[in-house]
Structures are given as C-alpha cells and as structure tokens.
Design a protein around this motif. Structure first.
Motif, PDB file in Angstrom:
ATOM      1  N   UNK A 188       0.838  -1.206   0.000  1.00 19.44           N
ATOM      2  CA  UNK A 188       0.000   0.000   0.000  1.00 19.44           C
ATOM      3  C   UNK A 188       0.873   1.256   0.000  1.00 19.44           C
ATOM      4  N   UNK A 189       1.852   1.263   0.904  1.00 22.46           N
ATOM      5  CA  UNK A 189       2.717   2.434   1.052  1.00 22.46           C
ATOM      6  C   UNK A 189       3.465   2.735  -0.247  1.00 22.46           C
ATOM      7  N   UNK A 190       3.975   1.685  -0.892  1.00 19.06           N
ATOM      8  CA  UNK A 190       4.728   1.880  -2.134  1.00 19.06           C
ATOM      9  C   UNK A 190       3.825   2.436  -3.234  1.00 19.06           C
ATOM     10  N   UNK A 191       2.612   1.912  -3.320  1.00 22.70           N
ATOM     11  CA  UNK A 191       1.716   2.343  -4.394  1.00 22.70           C
ATOM     12  C   UNK A 191       1.257   3.787  -4.211  1.00 22.70           C
ATOM     13  N   UNK A 192       0.883   4.145  -2.994  1.00 19.99           N
ATOM     14  CA  UNK A 192       0.393   5.508  -2.782  1.00 19.99           C
ATOM     15  C   UNK A 192       1.514   6.519  -2.990  1.00 19.99           C
ATOM     16  N   UNK A 193       2.745   6.147  -2.636  1.00 22.74           N
ATOM     17  CA  UNK A 193       3.885   7.034  -2.887  1.00 22.74           C
ATOM     18  C   UNK A 193       4.090   7.214  -4.387  1.00 22.74           C
ATOM     19  N   UNK A 194       3.895   6.152  -5.141  1.00 21.49           N
ATOM     20  CA  UNK A 194       4.091   6.235  -6.586  1.00 21.49           C
ATOM     21  C   UNK A 194       2.997   7.072  -7.253  1.00 21.49           C
ATOM     22  N   UNK A 195       1.800   7.069  -6.672  1.00 18.19           N
ATOM     23  CA  UNK A 195       0.734   7.929  -7.189  1.00 18.19           C
ATOM     24  C   UNK A 195       1.126   9.389  -7.009  1.00 18.19           C
ATOM     25  N   UNK A 196       1.666   9.700  -5.834  1.00 23.21           N
ATOM     26  CA  UNK A 196       2.046  11.072  -5.520  1.00 23.21           C
ATOM     27  C   UNK A 196       3.230  11.526  -6.370  1.00 23.21           C
ATOM     28  N   UNK A 197       4.231  10.651  -6.489  1.00 27.53           N
ATOM     29  CA  UNK A 197       5.429  10.991  -7.264  1.00 27.53           C
ATOM     30  C   UNK A 197       5.933   9.732  -7.964  1.00 27.53           C
ATOM     31  N   UNK A 198       5.693   9.659  -9.258  1.00 24.02           N
ATOM     32  CA  UNK A 198       6.028   8.465 -10.026  1.00 24.02           C
ATOM     33  C   UNK A 198       7.500   8.071  -9.858  1.00 24.02           C
ATOM     34  N   UNK A 199       7.731   6.804  -9.493  1.00 28.06           N
ATOM     35  CA  UNK A 199       9.079   6.295  -9.323  1.00 28.06           C
ATOM     36  C   UNK A 199       9.621   6.387  -7.916  1.00 28.06           C
ATOM     37  N   UNK A 200       8.823   6.929  -6.989  1.00 26.18           N
ATOM     38  CA  UNK A 200       9.309   7.122  -5.619  1.00 26.18           C
ATOM     39  C   UNK A 200       8.934   5.976  -4.686  1.00 26.18           C
ATOM     40  N   UNK A 201       8.370   4.910  -5.241  1.00 24.87           N
ATOM     41  CA  UNK A 201       7.842   3.827  -4.406  1.00 24.87           C
ATOM     42  C   UNK A 201       8.898   3.164  -3.520  1.00 24.87           C
ATOM     43  N   UNK A 203      11.697   4.750  -2.322  1.00 25.25           N
ATOM     44  CA  UNK A 203      12.531   5.786  -1.724  1.00 25.25           C
ATOM     45  C   UNK A 203      12.582   5.637  -0.208  1.00 25.25           C
ATOM     46  N   UNK A 204      13.690   5.147   0.305  1.00 25.12           N
ATOM     47  CA  UNK A 204      13.857   4.987   1.742  1.00 25.12           C
ATOM     48  C   UNK A 204      14.469   6.223   2.394  1.00 25.12           C
ATOM     49  N   UNK A 205      15.095   7.061   1.598  1.00 25.13           N
ATOM     50  CA  UNK A 205      15.715   8.263   2.162  1.00 25.13           C
ATOM     51  C   UNK A 205      14.688   9.172   2.829  1.00 25.13           C
ATOM     52  N   UNK A 206      13.477   9.189   2.293  1.00 27.98           N
ATOM     53  CA  UNK A 206      12.439  10.044   2.862  1.00 27.98           C
ATOM     54  C   UNK A 206      11.828   9.442   4.126  1.00 27.98           C
ATOM     55  N   UNK A 207      12.258   8.232   4.488  1.00 30.36           N
ATOM     56  CA  UNK A 207      11.685   7.556   5.650  1.00 30.36           C
ATOM     57  C   UNK A 207      12.679   7.415   6.803  1.00 30.36           C
ATOM     58  N   UNK A 208      13.784   8.133   6.729  1.00 23.40           N
ATOM     59  CA  UNK A 208      14.788   8.021   7.792  1.00 23.40           C
ATOM     60  C   UNK A 208      14.251   8.485   9.143  1.00 23.40           C
ATOM     61  N   UNK A 209      13.299   9.427   9.131  1.00 21.79           N
ATOM     62  CA  UNK A 209      12.717   9.898  10.393  1.00 21.79           C
ATOM     63  C   UNK A 209      11.889   8.807  11.069  1.00 21.79           C
ATOM     64  N   UNK A 210      11.494   7.799  10.282  1.00 17.90           N
ATOM     65  CA  UNK A 210      10.725   6.678  10.826  1.00 17.90           C
ATOM     66  C   UNK A 210      11.613   5.468  11.100  1.00 17.90           C
ATOM     67  N   UNK A 211      12.909   5.639  10.914  1.00 14.02           N
ATOM     68  CA  UNK A 211      13.836   4.567  11.224  1.00 14.02           C
ATOM     69  C   UNK A 211      14.349   3.779  10.041  1.00 14.02           C
TER      70      UNK A 211
END
Length: 244
Positions: A188-201, A203-211
């Motif tokens: 789910x997380x990968x798909x919704x991210x790709x809807x928002x920004x194609x190819x970002x599914x 992207x772990x760099x944007x999740x460093x605040x979550x560990x």
C-alpha cells in the motif's frame, strides 16, 4: 494448556485463514471464523491481564505479552480502516488519466484494512480493546492531495509500527501473521507514494525519520510509544500504555 499446544492450534488456524483464496466478502466472514480459536485463548487471559480495570478510562494497551501487541495492531487497523471507509464515503474526486485506477485502489485497500481489523477483533475476543473514536478533521476528504498525503502518512506509519513491534512478539505464529500483514501494508505504502510521485515507491531516504536505513536497504521501524504519539492527532479515545 501448554504453550506448544497453543502454538500448534494457532498455526493450524493461521494456515487455514491465509492459505486459501477467497473473495473480499468471503474473506471478511472467513477471517472471523478462522480467528475464533485464538479468541478462546485470549478470553481465558483477559481477567488476569487487567482489561476489566475500572480505574482506567479509554483503551488500555498492556504490552506484557503477545495479546498487548495484538491489541496495538488492532488499534492501528481500526484507524486505517476508518480512514479508507471515510474516503469511500466522501467521494473524493481523483484526477488525471488514471483517476479510475486511483479510485479502484482506494476501494481495494479499504477491504484489506477492514479484513485486518476484523481479524484482530475476532482473534482477541473478549480481550480486545473497544472501538476507537477517530478524528479526521485535519484531512480534507474532498481534496485528492489531502487524501493522498494522509494515506501516505498512515501507510508509512503502519509499516514502521509492525516492524517496530515484531521483536515484542514471543509466539512464532503471531510473528508470521504480522509479517504477512506488514508486507501488504508495505505494498500500500509503495503504491500511494508512486501515485504522488512516479518512481518514488522505493525511496527509503524520505523515511529516515521513521527509522529507515537506505544504505542497508532496511525499511522503517518505530517503537509503539513513538507510533502512538504520531497517531494521537487522529484518535479521540484516550489510550493508556502499560508495561511497554
């Protein structure tokens, strides 16, 4: 009942529940039936776990054993299911050439989250916390951007929550169940991210605040206290945490 007997029965229930191909409505019904045996175990533990403590208002998550972790997951699945049901009932206006696909995605994910919620509710039986009262006043359900942003936040947090709670589970069957659910949440997380920004599914760099750790290829993981703090703006019900 001995622990190894409990785990054997749980393994049979988990196998019968997740290894069969069923439709959406059938799965919701089947999930309740398949969890009935686990519910009996939880019911036997409810009194000495303090769920009937009259001095605490709201919902109590007691992390002293596996059932506390399962209730924690149940609380988060309640929140996610409520969000996607709200989206479905709000008739959010999705845009673009793939608007129909977006709408279909949110319908599908709604059924996933309802299935997860109902499974935990049935599995926990009388040991389950009550229904949580949610607050989505900060989300504009008429806006595609607002809905997508909230969905991304919920899914990313859900993945981090399951990963962070995994080490607290002592029963292998429950850990396997959590793994099967978190992998769906990650889809789910990968798909919704790709809807928002194609190819970002991925992207772990944007999740460093979550560990997350991009260099090691490891997804997000947060302890329950941090997850509940992040989710608190969406939950009206007071949640008491003990033995964390």
């Amino acid at each position: 009942m001995k622990n190894n007997e409990l785990e054997t029965k749980s393994e049979l229930q988990e196998k019968s529940l997740f290894d069969k191909t069923v439709g959406r409505r059938s799965f919701l019904q089947y999930a309740g039936a398949g969890a009935a045996g686990i519910a009996l175990v939880a019911a036997g533990c409810s009194k000495d776990r303090g769920y009937d403590n009259p001095t605490m208002s709201g919902a109590t998550l007691d992390f002293k054993d596996d059932f506390g972790v399962l209730n924690y997951a149940y609380a988060l699945e309640q929140l996610e299911a409520a969000f996607y049901i709200k989206v479905a009932n709000s008739n959010t206006q999705f845009t673009g050439t793939n608007a129909a696909a977006k709408k279909a995605y949110f319908q599908d994910i709604q059924f996933h989250e309802i299935a997860h919620r109902e499974f935990f509710k049935a599995a926990l039986g009388t040991a389950a916390i009550g229904s949580l009262e949610v607050d989505f006043s900060s989300i504009d359900f008429t806006s595609e951007a607002s809905v997508l942003s909230a969905a991304m936040a919920f899914e990313d947090l859900g993945v981090a929550a399951y990963n962070g709670a995994g080490p607290r589970l002592k029963t292998g069957t429950y850990l396997l169940l959590a793994g099967k659910i978190v992998s769906v949440e990650a889809r789910h997380a990968a798909y919704v991210r790709d809807i928002i920004s194609n190819g970002s599914f991925a992207d772990l760099n944007s999740l460093t605040s979550l560990g997350a750790n991009n260099a090691s290829g490891l997804d997000a993981a947060l302890t329950p206290d941090k997850v509940l703090a992040a989710a608190s703006k969406y939950i009206k019900t007071k949640i008491n945490v003990i033995n964390l």
